[in-house]
Design a protein around this motif. Structure first.
Motif, PDB file in Angstrom:
ATOM      1  N   PRO A  26     -14.145  33.052 -17.862  1.00 39.80           N
ATOM      2  CA  PRO A  26     -13.760  32.935 -16.447  1.00 39.80           C
ATOM      3  C   PRO A  26     -14.916  33.108 -15.479  1.00 39.80           C
ATOM      4  CG  PRO A  26     -13.018  35.032 -17.362  1.00 39.80           C
ATOM      5  CD  PRO A  26     -13.536  34.226 -18.511  1.00 39.80           C
ATOM      6  N   ASN A  27     -15.980  33.815 -15.881  1.00 41.52           N
ATOM      7  CA  ASN A  27     -17.102  34.017 -14.970  1.00 41.52           C
ATOM      8  C   ASN A  27     -17.827  32.717 -14.656  1.00 41.52           C
ATOM      9  OD1 ASN A  27     -17.852  34.172 -17.792  1.00 41.52           O
ATOM     10  ND2 ASN A  27     -19.925  34.664 -17.119  1.00 41.52           N
ATOM     11  N   ARG A  28     -17.720  31.710 -15.524  1.00 44.19           N
ATOM     12  CA  ARG A  28     -18.398  30.438 -15.283  1.00 44.19           C
ATOM     13  C   ARG A  28     -17.715  29.619 -14.198  1.00 44.19           C
ATOM     14  NH1 ARG A  28     -22.443  28.764 -18.187  1.00 44.19           N
ATOM     15  NH2 ARG A  28     -23.119  30.045 -19.941  1.00 44.19           N
ATOM     16  N   ILE A  29     -16.463  29.911 -13.905  1.00 39.38           N
ATOM     17  CA  ILE A  29     -15.764  29.220 -12.822  1.00 39.38           C
ATOM     18  C   ILE A  29     -15.412  30.197 -11.705  1.00 39.38           C
ATOM     19  CG2 ILE A  29     -14.869  27.395 -14.308  1.00 39.38           C
ATOM     20  CD1 ILE A  29     -12.196  28.893 -14.380  1.00 39.38           C
ATOM     21  N   GLY A  30     -16.146  31.299 -11.627  1.00 43.67           N
ATOM     22  CA  GLY A  30     -15.921  32.259 -10.551  1.00 43.67           C
ATOM     23  C   GLY A  30     -14.558  32.917 -10.604  1.00 43.67           C
ATOM     24  N   PHE A  31     -13.965  33.051 -11.797  1.00 42.17           N
ATOM     25  CA  PHE A  31     -12.638  33.642 -11.977  1.00 42.17           C
ATOM     26  C   PHE A  31     -11.590  32.900 -11.152  1.00 42.17           C
ATOM     27  CE2 PHE A  31     -15.722  36.859 -13.048  1.00 42.17           C
ATOM     28  CZ  PHE A  31     -15.204  37.454 -14.183  1.00 42.17           C
ATOM     29  N   LEU A  32     -11.751  31.593 -11.069  1.00 41.92           N
ATOM     30  CA  LEU A  32     -10.831  30.737 -10.319  1.00 41.92           C
ATOM     31  C   LEU A  32      -9.663  30.365 -11.215  1.00 41.92           C
ATOM     32  CD1 LEU A  32     -10.260  29.084  -7.734  1.00 41.92           C
ATOM     33  CD2 LEU A  32     -11.589  27.227  -8.738  1.00 41.92           C
ATOM     34  N   ARG A  33      -8.511  30.925 -10.919  1.00 42.32           N
ATOM     35  CA  ARG A  33      -7.315  30.658 -11.703  1.00 42.32           C
ATOM     36  C   ARG A  33      -6.679  29.353 -11.247  1.00 42.32           C
ATOM     37  NH1 ARG A  33      -3.582  35.749 -11.744  1.00 42.32           N
ATOM     38  NH2 ARG A  33      -2.843  34.766  -9.831  1.00 42.32           N
ATOM     39  N   VAL A  34      -5.817  28.780 -12.085  1.00 47.99           N
ATOM     40  CA  VAL A  34      -5.276  27.459 -11.799  1.00 47.99           C
ATOM     41  C   VAL A  34      -4.415  27.467 -10.550  1.00 47.99           C
ATOM     42  CG1 VAL A  34      -3.286  27.839 -13.337  1.00 47.99           C
ATOM     43  CG2 VAL A  34      -4.028  25.514 -12.802  1.00 47.99           C
ATOM     44  N   ASP A  35      -3.684  28.551 -10.276  1.00 47.59           N
ATOM     45  CA  ASP A  35      -2.864  28.584  -9.068  1.00 47.59           C
ATOM     46  C   ASP A  35      -3.732  28.717  -7.827  1.00 47.59           C
ATOM     47  OD1 ASP A  35      -3.522  31.105 -10.111  1.00 47.59           O
ATOM     48  OD2 ASP A  35      -2.036  32.083  -8.838  1.00 47.59           O
ATOM     49  N   ALA A  36      -4.883  29.390  -7.943  1.00 48.17           N
ATOM     50  CA  ALA A  36      -5.812  29.452  -6.811  1.00 48.17           C
ATOM     51  C   ALA A  36      -6.447  28.097  -6.560  1.00 48.17           C
ATOM     52  CB  ALA A  36      -6.885  30.513  -7.070  1.00 48.17           C
ATOM     53  N   LEU A  37      -6.726  27.348  -7.628  1.00 49.16           N
ATOM     54  CA  LEU A  37      -7.282  26.005  -7.465  1.00 49.16           C
ATOM     55  C   LEU A  37      -6.294  25.084  -6.763  1.00 49.16           C
ATOM     56  CD1 LEU A  37      -9.478  23.892  -8.051  1.00 49.16           C
ATOM     57  CD2 LEU A  37      -8.433  23.548 -10.298  1.00 49.16           C
ATOM     58  N   SER A  38      -5.037  25.130  -7.159  1.00 50.66           N
ATOM     59  CA  SER A  38      -4.022  24.299  -6.495  1.00 50.66           C
ATOM     60  C   SER A  38      -3.831  24.726  -5.050  1.00 50.66           C
ATOM     61  CB  SER A  38      -2.704  24.387  -7.261  1.00 50.66           C
ATOM     62  OG  SER A  38      -2.219  25.722  -7.290  1.00 50.66           O
ATOM     63  N   LEU A  39      -3.954  26.021  -4.782  1.00 52.52           N
ATOM     64  CA  LEU A  39      -3.838  26.504  -3.409  1.00 52.52           C
ATOM     65  C   LEU A  39      -4.992  25.996  -2.542  1.00 52.52           C
ATOM     66  CD1 LEU A  39      -2.089  28.330  -1.582  1.00 52.52           C
ATOM     67  CD2 LEU A  39      -3.592  30.222  -2.183  1.00 52.52           C
ATOM     68  N   LEU A  40      -6.190  25.922  -3.117  1.00 50.04           N
ATOM     69  CA  LEU A  40      -7.330  25.374  -2.381  1.00 50.04           C
ATOM     70  C   LEU A  40      -7.078  23.921  -1.977  1.00 50.04           C
ATOM     71  CD1 LEU A  40     -10.456  26.702  -4.334  1.00 50.04           C
ATOM     72  CD2 LEU A  40      -9.826  27.252  -1.997  1.00 50.04           C
ATOM     73  N   LEU A  41      -6.589  23.120  -2.918  1.00 50.15           N
ATOM     74  CA  LEU A  41      -6.339  21.716  -2.623  1.00 50.15           C
ATOM     75  C   LEU A  41      -5.243  21.551  -1.577  1.00 50.15           C
ATOM     76  CD1 LEU A  41      -6.422  20.266  -6.269  1.00 50.15           C
ATOM     77  CD2 LEU A  41      -8.277  20.326  -4.603  1.00 50.15           C
ATOM     78  N   THR A  42      -4.252  22.433  -1.621  1.00 50.85           N
ATOM     79  CA  THR A  42      -3.146  22.330  -0.660  1.00 50.85           C
ATOM     80  C   THR A  42      -3.576  22.776   0.723  1.00 50.85           C
ATOM     81  OG1 THR A  42      -1.551  22.726  -2.445  1.00 50.85           O
ATOM     82  CG2 THR A  42      -0.785  23.051  -0.187  1.00 50.85           C
ATOM     83  N   MET A  43      -4.258  23.911   0.795  1.00 50.08           N
ATOM     84  CA  MET A  43      -4.688  24.434   2.093  1.00 50.08           C
ATOM     85  C   MET A  43      -5.684  23.497   2.775  1.00 50.08           C
ATOM     86  SD  MET A  43      -3.113  27.219   2.795  1.00 50.08           S
ATOM     87  CE  MET A  43      -2.293  28.678   2.144  1.00 50.08           C
ATOM     88  N   ALA A  44      -6.498  22.794   1.995  1.00 47.28           N
ATOM     89  CA  ALA A  44      -7.469  21.858   2.563  1.00 47.28           C
ATOM     90  C   ALA A  44      -6.863  20.485   2.830  1.00 47.28           C
ATOM     91  CB  ALA A  44      -8.670  21.718   1.634  1.00 47.28           C
ATOM     92  N   ASN A  45      -5.594  20.306   2.492  1.00 45.53           N
ATOM     93  CA  ASN A  45      -4.886  19.055   2.764  1.00 45.53           C
ATOM     94  C   ASN A  45      -5.636  17.861   2.159  1.00 45.53           C
ATOM     95  OD1 ASN A  45      -2.781  17.504   3.809  1.00 45.53           O
ATOM     96  ND2 ASN A  45      -3.887  17.064   5.705  1.00 45.53           N
ATOM     97  N   VAL A  46      -5.957  17.973   0.865  1.00 45.54           N
ATOM     98  CA  VAL A  46      -6.658  16.894   0.173  1.00 45.54           C
ATOM     99  C   VAL A  46      -5.647  15.800  -0.156  1.00 45.54           C
ATOM    100  CG1 VAL A  46      -8.019  16.279  -1.842  1.00 45.54           C
ATOM    101  CG2 VAL A  46      -8.335  18.504  -0.767  1.00 45.54           C
ATOM    102  N   THR A  47      -5.763  14.672   0.504  1.00 46.35           N
ATOM    103  CA  THR A  47      -4.878  13.534   0.287  1.00 46.35           C
ATOM    104  C   THR A  47      -5.715  12.270   0.135  1.00 46.35           C
ATOM    105  OG1 THR A  47      -4.647  13.242   2.680  1.00 46.35           O
ATOM    106  CG2 THR A  47      -2.959  14.555   1.571  1.00 46.35           C
ATOM    107  N   ALA A  48      -5.064  11.171  -0.173  1.00 44.72           N
ATOM    108  CA  ALA A  48      -5.759   9.907  -0.368  1.00 44.72           C
ATOM    109  C   ALA A  48      -6.505   9.496   0.892  1.00 44.72           C
ATOM    110  CB  ALA A  48      -4.762   8.813  -0.772  1.00 44.72           C
ATOM    111  N   TYR A  49      -7.657   8.868   0.697  1.00 46.13           N
ATOM    112  CA  TYR A  49      -8.515   8.345   1.766  1.00 46.13           C
ATOM    113  C   TYR A  49      -9.095   9.465   2.645  1.00 46.13           C
ATOM    114  CZ  TYR A  49      -6.407   3.941   0.413  1.00 46.13           C
ATOM    115  OH  TYR A  49      -5.983   2.853  -0.322  1.00 46.13           O
ATOM    116  N   SER A  50      -9.185  10.663   2.118  1.00 51.86           N
ATOM    117  CA  SER A  50      -9.824  11.764   2.840  1.00 51.86           C
ATOM    118  C   SER A  50     -11.304  11.811   2.498  1.00 51.86           C
ATOM    119  CB  SER A  50      -9.164  13.102   2.482  1.00 51.86           C
ATOM    120  OG  SER A  50      -7.796  13.105   2.805  1.00 51.86           O
ATOM    121  N   ASP A  51     -12.090  12.296   3.425  1.00 54.70           N
ATOM    122  CA  ASP A  51     -13.509  12.575   3.199  1.00 54.70           C
ATOM    123  C   ASP A  51     -13.658  14.087   3.128  1.00 54.70           C
ATOM    124  OD1 ASP A  51     -14.116   9.906   3.219  1.00 54.70           O
ATOM    125  OD2 ASP A  51     -14.707   9.854   5.318  1.00 54.70           O
ATOM    126  N   VAL A  52     -13.777  14.609   1.913  1.00 53.00           N
ATOM    127  CA  VAL A  52     -13.730  16.044   1.675  1.00 53.00           C
ATOM    128  C   VAL A  52     -15.142  16.563   1.450  1.00 53.00           C
ATOM    129  CG1 VAL A  52     -12.706  17.888   0.298  1.00 53.00           C
ATOM    130  CG2 VAL A  52     -11.462  15.733   0.617  1.00 53.00           C
TER     131      VAL A  52
END
Length: 440
Positions: A190-216
């Motif tokens: 886990p230290n190689r991914i900064g202890f980023l759990r899968v639910d935290a990863l999905s939360l990042l994508l949701t909070m940042a509103n990553v959708t099609a045709y976005s420039d992220v």
């Protein structure tokens, strides 16, 4: 007529060329693609790149991965006699666990003195040499056990499962994508991914509103996991720009595990913070210098057909032949794209930089966003995000600021014994989210 025939011949040749250059079916494992191998229901998770000469060590023997080429993801393989993996169809066995309550047996009278098994190790090896399959050895062990019939029903199932993992191990062919890659690394390193759990990863994508045709805009210092997850969600639309401080960008080698097509790879670019925020673009000589900083590492990684991170997760995948390299992600952003982002700004921001101060990075990259653009910042600890949130409030740079702690509980779902897992992660980091506003 001759002209029509010539046109028909040209059209047929074009169709044949298009078919030849079609991307492989993502539902099937093809030669040269990355796969995630699940041995014995998660006991071992192995990243590998398929080729005719790749082998996997299970127990004391090496097994060729060639039978996996062409198989659909989700296929189940089992070790049989010899040195080959054979594909099997999962059989749904009718469980008699519903009668567990009526079972009056228990294990109180059983003594573990290693004398319950009449079958010796020499006899088991002799059965193997004669070509006995793993299931046959398991049946022989059960028949020669003095205490198997006295065991509790659930204990009998555990006994069978234990022997199956030893004498008839199974291999599940899984497709590497954001969730499976994140879960595999979180379980092993886990230290190689900064202890980023899968639910935290999905939360990042949701909070940042990553959708099609976005420039992220992404600040990814977790090996490319966030970059790959964003590109996977965009699906070849928009852009993923991985930014960084200084002249040397961080490694995003995990992106190669996603088996992206060339269309998606072209949408993954990188550019330094200075280039995105300066009044003019850097000279071509500086571009060439920056591009020459890091390609040697990628080349050396792919010569062994397994990425550096995968080699750390497991080191018993051996390749006997060199295969085609995967396309390299993270090309330099074009001057036209940089100028467009300077004028219009990015549509969202995701930061996952474990070794950096969140406020120092946010102060540099937030001005690169367009107004009303959402952002999400991940960190393993709460205090750095609390400091960043306070400074953003004081500078009136963002609204709707909140720090979220993701919470996840996994359950074992089995008849008469459904309960939370005995061992689970109790901590998944924190996510600071908000919306950028104008300070004037």
């Amino acid at each position: 007529m001759e002209k029509n025939k010539d046109q028909a011949v040209i059209m047929s040749e074009n169709n044949n060329n298009n078919k030849a250059h079609q991307d492989p079916n993502p539902r099937f494992a093809s030669e040269g693609c990355s796969v995630l191998l699940d041995v014995n229901d998660g006991d071992r998770l192995v990243f590998a790149r398929l080729s005719g000469g790749a082998v996997l060590k299970i127990g004391n023997k090496n097994y060729s991965l060639k039978p996996l080429i062409g198989a659909p993801f989700g296929s189940l393989f089992q070790v049989e006699t010899g040195e080959d993996l054979s594909r099997i169809l999962p059989v749904k066995k009718e469980s008699s666990s519903n009668n567990v309550i009526d079972d009056a047996r228990d294990n109180r009278e059983l003594i573990d003195n290693n004398e319950a098994q009449n079958l010796t190790g020499e006899e088991i090896e002799a059965m193997r040499r004669e070509g006995a399959k793993g299931d046959e050895i398991i049946e022989a062990l059960i028949a020669n056990s003095k205490t198997f019939d006295q065991k509790f029903q659930l204990s009998q199932e555990k006994y069978k499962l234990k022997k199956q993992k030893k004498y008839a191990p199974k291999l599940l062919l899984r497709r590497p994508f954001a969730r499976s890659i994140c879960e595999a690394y979180f379980k092993k390193y886990p230290n190689r991914i900064g202890f980023l759990r899968v639910d935290a990863l999905s939360l990042l994508l949701t909070m940042a509103n990553v959708t099609a045709y976005s420039d992220v805009l992404v600040v990814d210092m977790v090996g490319g996991l966030v970059t790959g997850a964003v590109a996977e969600r965009l699906g070849g639309t928009g852009y993923v720009c991985n930014t960084y401080k200084g002249n040397s960008p961080p490694s995003v080698e995990m992106v190669r595990m996603f088996n992206f097509t060339d269309k998606v790879i072209e949408r993954i670019v990188q550019s330094s913070i200075n280039e995105l925020s300066s009044a003019k673009t850097v000279s071509p000589e500086e571009n060439n210098h920056q591009e020459g900083v890091h390609p040697s590492t990628s080349d050396m990684v792919e010569d062994t057909a397994v990425t550096a991170e995968a080699r750390v997760v497991v080191d018993d995948v051996v390749l006997e032949s060199k295969i085609v390299k995967a396309p390299k992600a993270g090309a330099k952003a074009s001057k036209e794209a940089i100028e467009m982002w300077k004028e219009n700004g990015f549509s969202s921001l995701i930061m996952a930089a474990q070794d950096q101060d969140p406020w120092a990075l946010a102060n540099d990259v937030l001005p690169l966003l367009s107004y009303s653009a959402p952002f999400a910042i991940y960190h393993q600890y709460l205090q750095p995000l609390a400091t960043c949130m306070h400074n953003l409030q004081q500078g009136k740079m963002a609204i709707n600021l909140q720090i979220t702690e993701p919470w996840l509980r996994e359950y074992q779902v089995l008849p008469s014994r459904t309960h939370p897992h005995m061992q689970m992660s109790s901590f998944g980091g924190y996510v600071l989210s908000g919306i950028r506003i104008s300070t004037t």
